[in-house]
Design a protein around this motif. Structure first.
Motif, PDB file in Angstrom:
ATOM      1  N   UNK A 131       0.800  -1.233   0.000  1.00  0.00           N
ATOM      2  CA  UNK A 131       0.000   0.000   0.000  1.00  0.00           C
ATOM      3  C   UNK A 131       0.831   1.280   0.000  1.00  0.00           C
ATOM      4  N   UNK A 132       1.924   1.308   0.724  1.00  0.00           N
ATOM      5  CA  UNK A 132       2.740   2.527   0.750  1.00  0.00           C
ATOM      6  C   UNK A 132       3.342   2.808  -0.623  1.00  0.00           C
ATOM      7  N   UNK A 133       3.629   1.775  -1.401  1.00  0.00           N
ATOM      8  CA  UNK A 133       4.135   1.964  -2.764  1.00  0.00           C
ATOM      9  C   UNK A 133       3.051   2.564  -3.649  1.00  0.00           C
ATOM     10  N   UNK A 134       1.807   2.192  -3.403  1.00  0.00           N
ATOM     11  CA  UNK A 134       0.691   2.765  -4.163  1.00  0.00           C
ATOM     12  C   UNK A 134       0.565   4.260  -3.873  1.00  0.00           C
ATOM     13  N   UNK A 135       0.732   4.625  -2.612  1.00  0.00           N
ATOM     14  CA  UNK A 135       0.677   6.043  -2.236  1.00  0.00           C
ATOM     15  C   UNK A 135       1.815   6.796  -2.907  1.00  0.00           C
ATOM     16  N   UNK A 136       3.022   6.242  -2.845  1.00  0.00           N
ATOM     17  CA  UNK A 136       4.172   6.909  -3.460  1.00  0.00           C
ATOM     18  C   UNK A 136       3.968   7.101  -4.962  1.00  0.00           C
ATOM     19  N   UNK A 137       3.445   6.084  -5.640  1.00  0.00           N
ATOM     20  CA  UNK A 137       3.197   6.198  -7.074  1.00  0.00           C
ATOM     21  C   UNK A 137       2.131   7.253  -7.363  1.00  0.00           C
ATOM     22  N   UNK A 138       1.078   7.290  -6.572  1.00  0.00           N
ATOM     23  CA  UNK A 138       0.023   8.284  -6.772  1.00  0.00           C
ATOM     24  C   UNK A 138       0.573   9.698  -6.623  1.00  0.00           C
ATOM     25  N   UNK A 139       1.392   9.928  -5.607  1.00  0.00           N
ATOM     26  CA  UNK A 139       2.006  11.244  -5.421  1.00  0.00           C
ATOM     27  C   UNK A 139       2.909  11.584  -6.585  1.00  0.00           C
ATOM     28  N   UNK A 140       3.678  10.618  -7.029  1.00  0.00           N
ATOM     29  CA  UNK A 140       4.597  10.854  -8.145  1.00  0.00           C
ATOM     30  C   UNK A 140       3.818  11.220  -9.410  1.00  0.00           C
ATOM     31  N   UNK A 141       2.758  10.492  -9.707  1.00  0.00           N
ATOM     32  CA  UNK A 141       1.977  10.752 -10.911  1.00  0.00           C
ATOM     33  C   UNK A 141       1.175  12.051 -10.834  1.00  0.00           C
ATOM     34  N   UNK A 142       0.586  12.338  -9.693  1.00  0.00           N
ATOM     35  CA  UNK A 142      -0.279  13.515  -9.558  1.00  0.00           C
ATOM     36  C   UNK A 142       0.494  14.791  -9.273  1.00  0.00           C
ATOM     37  N   UNK A 143       1.527  14.692  -8.437  1.00  0.00           N
ATOM     38  CA  UNK A 143       2.198  15.905  -7.970  1.00  0.00           C
ATOM     39  C   UNK A 143       3.650  16.011  -8.401  1.00  0.00           C
ATOM     40  N   UNK A 144       4.147  14.989  -9.065  1.00  0.00           N
ATOM     41  CA  UNK A 144       5.533  14.969  -9.548  1.00  0.00           C
ATOM     42  C   UNK A 144       6.542  15.171  -8.414  1.00  0.00           C
ATOM     43  N   UNK A 145       6.215  14.585  -7.275  1.00  0.00           N
ATOM     44  CA  UNK A 145       7.141  14.630  -6.130  1.00  0.00           C
ATOM     45  C   UNK A 145       6.885  13.424  -5.245  1.00  0.00           C
ATOM     46  N   UNK A 146       7.823  13.186  -4.349  1.00  0.00           N
ATOM     47  CA  UNK A 146       7.675  12.089  -3.389  1.00  0.00           C
ATOM     48  C   UNK A 146       6.747  12.507  -2.254  1.00  0.00           C
ATOM     49  N   UNK A 147       6.005  11.565  -1.750  1.00  0.00           N
ATOM     50  CA  UNK A 147       5.194  11.806  -0.558  1.00  0.00           C
ATOM     51  C   UNK A 147       6.099  11.749   0.668  1.00  0.00           C
ATOM     52  N   UNK A 148       5.874  12.638   1.609  1.00  0.00           N
ATOM     53  CA  UNK A 148       6.635  12.589   2.853  1.00  0.00           C
ATOM     54  C   UNK A 148       6.161  11.386   3.674  1.00  0.00           C
ATOM     55  N   UNK A 149       6.921  11.063   4.707  1.00  0.00           N
ATOM     56  CA  UNK A 149       6.508   9.960   5.586  1.00  0.00           C
ATOM     57  C   UNK A 149       5.157  10.264   6.227  1.00  0.00           C
ATOM     58  N   UNK A 150       4.958  11.511   6.630  1.00  0.00           N
ATOM     59  CA  UNK A 150       3.684  11.903   7.247  1.00  0.00           C
ATOM     60  C   UNK A 150       2.538  11.812   6.240  1.00  0.00           C
ATOM     61  N   UNK A 151       2.779  12.252   5.014  1.00  0.00           N
ATOM     62  CA  UNK A 151       1.744  12.168   3.982  1.00  0.00           C
ATOM     63  C   UNK A 151       1.390  10.719   3.675  1.00  0.00           C
ATOM     64  N   UNK A 152       2.405   9.873   3.632  1.00  0.00           N
ATOM     65  CA  UNK A 152       2.170   8.453   3.379  1.00  0.00           C
ATOM     66  C   UNK A 152       1.337   7.847   4.502  1.00  0.00           C
ATOM     67  N   UNK A 153       1.704   8.140   5.738  1.00  0.00           N
ATOM     68  CA  UNK A 153       0.956   7.616   6.882  1.00  0.00           C
ATOM     69  C   UNK A 153      -0.481   8.117   6.879  1.00  0.00           C
ATOM     70  N   UNK A 154      -0.675   9.408   6.600  1.00  0.00           N
ATOM     71  CA  UNK A 154      -2.020   9.971   6.543  1.00  0.00           C
ATOM     72  C   UNK A 154      -2.844   9.324   5.432  1.00  0.00           C
ATOM     73  N   UNK A 155      -2.218   9.114   4.282  1.00  0.00           N
ATOM     74  CA  UNK A 155      -2.920   8.505   3.151  1.00  0.00           C
ATOM     75  C   UNK A 155      -3.353   7.081   3.483  1.00  0.00           C
ATOM     76  N   UNK A 156      -2.466   6.317   4.097  1.00  0.00           N
ATOM     77  CA  UNK A 156      -2.797   4.942   4.453  1.00  0.00           C
ATOM     78  C   UNK A 156      -3.912   4.896   5.490  1.00  0.00           C
ATOM     79  N   UNK A 157      -3.888   5.836   6.428  1.00  0.00           N
ATOM     80  CA  UNK A 157      -4.955   5.928   7.429  1.00  0.00           C
ATOM     81  C   UNK A 157      -6.283   6.288   6.759  1.00  0.00           C
ATOM     82  N   UNK A 158      -6.235   7.208   5.809  1.00  0.00           N
ATOM     83  CA  UNK A 158      -7.442   7.606   5.079  1.00  0.00           C
ATOM     84  C   UNK A 158      -8.022   6.426   4.305  1.00  0.00           C
TER      85      UNK A 158
END
Length: 71
Positions: A8-35
């Motif tokens: 799941x964390x790889x899915x979040x990282x890929x989504x951030x990369x595709x949508x925002x052209x940047x890496x998700x921070x650790x906090x953003x990844x944790x928040x996304x997984x919680x969401x």
């Protein structure tokens, strides 16, 4: 899920990369997984609960200020 793999964390990282052209921070990844987990519980009982939860996350990402506005 195919491009990112099963993690799941790889899915979040890929989504951030595709949508925002940047890496998700650790906090953003944790928040996304919680969401995603909370959304999946919200759709409990549906056969596609996980897929709908990930769809909600992607919709949220595309509606974010980071996607809509260039800083």
């Amino acid at each position: 899920a195919t491009e990112a793999g099963p993690e799941p964390s790889a899915r979040v990282r890929l989504a951030y990369h595709l949508a925002l052209a940047r890496e998700a921070s650790e906090a953003e990844t944790a928040d996304a997984l919680e969401f995603v987990a909370a959304q999946a519980k919200h759709y409990d009982g549906r056969a596609d609960a996980g897929a709908v939860a990930w769809s909600d996350f992607c919709q949220m990402l595309l509606a974010s200020n980071a996607f809509l506005y260039v800083e």
